[in-house]
Write an enzyme that holds these catalytic residues in place. Structure first.
Site, mmCIF file in Angstrom:
data_model
loop_
_atom_site.group_PDB
_atom_site.id
_atom_site.type_symbol
_atom_site.label_atom_id
_atom_site.label_comp_id
_atom_site.label_asym_id
_atom_site.label_seq_id
_atom_site.Cartn_x
_atom_site.Cartn_y
_atom_site.Cartn_z
ATOM 1 N N SER A 8 0.824 -1.201 0.000
ATOM 2 C CA SER A 8 0.000 0.000 0.000
ATOM 3 C C SER A 8 0.869 1.267 0.000
ATOM 4 O O SER A 8 1.643 1.474 -0.934
ATOM 5 C CB SER A 8 -0.961 -0.038 1.193
ATOM 6 O OG SER A 8 -1.940 0.963 1.086
ATOM 7 N N ASP B 158 -9.180 -4.402 -5.799
ATOM 8 C CA ASP B 158 -8.669 -3.381 -4.879
ATOM 9 C C ASP B 158 -9.528 -2.121 -4.971
ATOM 10 O O ASP B 158 -9.594 -1.478 -6.020
ATOM 11 C CB ASP B 158 -7.220 -3.067 -5.235
ATOM 12 C CG ASP B 158 -6.506 -2.246 -4.164
ATOM 13 O OD1 ASP B 158 -7.184 -1.572 -3.375
ATOM 14 O OD2 ASP B 158 -5.258 -2.281 -4.137
ATOM 15 N N HIS C 194 -7.240 -5.390 -1.778
ATOM 16 C CA HIS C 194 -6.080 -4.564 -1.433
ATOM 17 C C HIS C 194 -5.186 -5.243 -0.400
ATOM 18 O O HIS C 194 -3.965 -5.101 -0.425
ATOM 19 C CB HIS C 194 -6.562 -3.215 -0.891
ATOM 20 C CG HIS C 194 -5.473 -2.257 -0.550
ATOM 21 N ND1 HIS C 194 -4.668 -1.657 -1.497
ATOM 22 C CD2 HIS C 194 -5.046 -1.779 0.665
ATOM 23 C CE1 HIS C 194 -3.798 -0.860 -0.906
ATOM 24 N NE2 HIS C 194 -4.005 -0.917 0.406
#
Length: 315
Positions: free
Chosen positions: A184, A230, A262
C-alpha cells in the site's frame, strides 16, 4: 634333437600393421595425441566450469523448481532478531530474518514496509519466507503509522543502511545487492526509495498507493503487484499507471492478482511469494535460473488476472 625343417612351400607372411615396428610408431603417436587432446579437453571443461561459476557468483541455494518457489519455506534454516525502536535510526524498529548458515558466503538484503496505519506484523509472513530462499530481510515499523509514501521510502533506505552498517548480521550481507518491498503506502514508498537510490537492484510494490502517478526516474528493476478487486488503491489509478510510466527499456513487470483485494499481500499468498522470490533472485542475485518463471510471461489463471512485462530480461 634336430630341428624340423621349415616347409619351403609356406610363403613368408607380410608384416601386419600390428606386428610391424614401422607401422606401430604412428599408432603410438596417435595414442599420445589423443591422450593429450583428452587432457586439454578436460582442462577446458574445468576452466569453463570455473568461468561459468564466476559469471554468476551470487547464486544461492539449489536449482529452483515450481515446488521450491511455491513452498512455505526454502532450503535455508532461518534465524531472527528484533530491532528495537530505540535501537533504530530513521525508522521505527523491526525484525531481521536471515539464513542461519554462513557457509554460502554473503546474501542480498531486502527491506519491507507496511501500509497506512499498519505495523510490520502485516508483512511479517514475507520475512522468513524470503530469508529461507537466501536473503537477509528486515520488516519494519514506521516512525508513524500515518507516514506517507515519501517518508516510508526514506525509512526503507534507513533500514537498509542499518542492516549493512550497524546490524549484528552486517557481515552476512553484500551491500551492493539490495532491494525494497512494501504494501500500500509502503508500496508507494518502495517506488520512492528506488527513485532516490538508483543503485537498488530490485523493487516490488504490493498493491501500491501514491499520489505521484508517474515514475520515469526509476532505474531499478520493478515488479508491481496489483489486485483486481482493490478498492483502496484501484489498479486503474495506481498500480497500472505506475507500471506504464516506468521507462520502457527498464526490466519491469505488472502482475494483477485475480479475485483479490487490497489486503491480499498482507497474509501468506503463494502467487505473491513465488513471483517475488523469482524477481528478487533474478535481479538481486543475478540468478538466471529463475528467468524461467518470469519469461515467457505467466499466463492468466485462477490466481492471475493478467501479467505484463518485457522478456527476455536484460539485467
Amino acid at each position: 634333437m634336430q630341428a624340423s625343417p621349415t616347409p619351403t612351400s609356406r610363403p613368408t607372411p607380410a608384416p601386419s600393421p600390428e606386428s610391424s615396428p614401422r607401422l606401430r610408431r604412428p599408432r603410438g603417436r596417435l595414442v599420445s595425441l589423443l591422450t593429450t587432446a583428452a587432457v586439454l579437453a578436460g582442462l577446458t571443461t574445468s576452466l569453463t566450469g570455473v568461468a561459468d561459476a564466476a559469471d554468476n557468483p551470487y547464486e544461492r541455494g539449489p536449482a529452483p523448481t515450481i515446488a521450491s518457489i511455491e513452498a512455505a519455506r526454502g532450503s535455508y534454516a532461518v534465524s531472527q532478531t528484533t530491532v528495537s525502536r530505540a535501537g533504530a535510526t530513521g525508522f521505527g524498529g523491526g525484525t531481521v530474518y536471515y539464513p542461519t548458515s554462513t557457509s554460502d558466503g554473503t546474501f542480498g538484503a531486502v527491506a519491507i514496509s507496511p501500509g497506512f496505519t499498519a505495523s510490520q506484523s502485516s508483512v511479517s509472513w514475507l520475512g522468513p519466507r524470503l530469508a529461507s530462499q537466501g536473503f537477509v530481510v528486515i520488516t519494519i515499523d514506521t516512525l508513524s503509522t500515518l507516514d506517507q509514501p515519501a517518508a516510508r521510502g526514506d525509512q526503507l533506505l534507513a533500514a537498509l543502511d542499518y542492516l549493512t552498517r550497524t546490524s549484528t548480521v552486517r557481515t552476512r550481507i553484500d551491500s551492493t545487492r539490495l532491494g525494497v518491498m512494501g504494501h500500500s503506502m509502503g508500496g508507494g514508498g518502495s517506488l520512492e526509495a528506488s527513485k532516490d537510490r538508483p543503485s537498488l537492484q530490485a523493487a516490488i510494490p504490493l498493491t501500491p498507493w501514491n499520489t505521484d502517478k508517474t515514475w520515469p526516474e526509476v532505474q531499478t528493476p520493478t515488479l508491481i503487484v496489483g489486485a483486481d478487486g482493490d478498492t483502496v488503491a484501484p489498479v486503474s489509478s495506481h498500480a497500472e499507471p505506475f507500471y506504464t510510466s516506468l521507462p520502457s527499456a527498464l526490466d519491469r513487470a505488472y502482475l494483477e492478482l485475480n479475485n483479490a483485494s487490497h489486503s491480499a499481500p498482507t497474509s501468506s499468498n503463494t502467487t505473491v511469494a513465488k513471483y517475488s522470490i523469482s524477481w528478487l533472485k533474478r535481479f538481486i542475485d543475478n540468478d538466471t535460473r529463475y528467468e524461467q518463471f518470469l519469461c515467457p510471461l505467466p499466463a492468466a489463471s485462477t490466481t492471475i488476472e493478467e501479467y505484463r512485462g518485457n522478456c527476455p530480461h536484460t539485467g
